[in-house]
Write an enzyme that holds these catalytic residues in place. Structure first.
Site, PDB file in Angstrom:
ATOM      1  N   ASP A  30       0.846  -1.188   0.000  1.00 27.98           N
ATOM      2  CA  ASP A  30       0.000   0.000   0.000  1.00 27.98           C
ATOM      3  C   ASP A  30       0.890   1.250   0.000  1.00 27.98           C
ATOM      4  O   ASP A  30       2.112   1.144  -0.139  1.00 27.98           O
ATOM      5  CB  ASP A  30      -0.954  -0.024   1.200  1.00 27.98           C
ATOM      6  CG  ASP A  30      -0.240  -0.064   2.541  1.00 27.98           C
ATOM      7  OD1 ASP A  30       0.962   0.282   2.614  1.00 27.98           O
ATOM      8  OD2 ASP A  30      -0.881  -0.428   3.537  1.00 27.98           O
ATOM      9  N   LYS A  31       0.307   2.415   0.192  1.00 28.32           N
ATOM     10  CA  LYS A  31       1.075   3.664   0.148  1.00 28.32           C
ATOM     11  C   LYS A  31       2.117   3.769   1.254  1.00 28.32           C
ATOM     12  O   LYS A  31       3.050   4.545   1.157  1.00 28.32           O
ATOM     13  CB  LYS A  31       0.131   4.866   0.222  1.00 28.32           C
ATOM     14  CG  LYS A  31      -0.634   5.099  -1.049  1.00 28.32           C
ATOM     15  CD  LYS A  31      -1.463   6.368  -0.952  1.00 28.32           C
ATOM     16  CE  LYS A  31      -2.174   6.618  -2.259  1.00 28.32           C
ATOM     17  NZ  LYS A  31      -2.842   7.917  -2.257  1.00 28.32           N
TER      18      LYS A  31
END
Length: 139
Positions: A16-17
């Site tokens: 994810d980020k």
């Protein structure tokens, strides 16, 4: 207990980020390790499927313990947790580079003829595979 180890290099696309591996990717890693386990035992899903037999997942259970981040490497240990002629339960541990367990769990599989919902016996369709699994499970 006979155990195989499969190294996985975390890909950026699996995160994810925040750089943390998305939880569903652990399931893919277990599948990669299970396929590797089967190959190291001398067999293959591809050969099974050529014979018109599939091995669907009936159940999968993963316990998430520690996050894995990019660009770590993990090792997925796999083994036969339990075995009968109709059902195989594989066990997994996903181990981080520092030795901590990121996740552990099991997946349960049966064999089916393609197009059928009735389980078939491994010993009747693939006797060599059955004999090997019996010996690996007894180790």
């Amino acid at each position: 207990m006979y155990t195989t180890e499969t190294e996985i290099v975390v890909r950026y696309a699996e995160t994810d980020k925040m750089g943390v591996v998305y939880h569903a990717n652990y399931l893919i890693w277990c599948e990669v390790a299970r396929t590797d386990f089967i190959q190291k035992a001398g067999f293959s899903y591809a050969d099974m499927e050529k014979e018109g037999v599939i091995s669907p997942v009936l159940n999968i259970n993963l316990n998430y313990r520690h996050s894995v981040t990019y660009p770590e490497k993990v090792v997925v240990k796999s083994w036969i947790e339990s075995y009968s002629k109709l059902r195989t339960v594989y066990g997994y541990e996903i181990i981080r580079e520092d030795g901590s367990i990121a996740a552990d769990g099991t997946s349960t599989h049966v064999l089916l003829k393609k197009g059928s919902d009735r389980p078939i016996r491994l010993d009747r369709y693939f006797p060599d595979w059955h004999e090997k699994y019996m010996s690996l499970y007894e180790q």
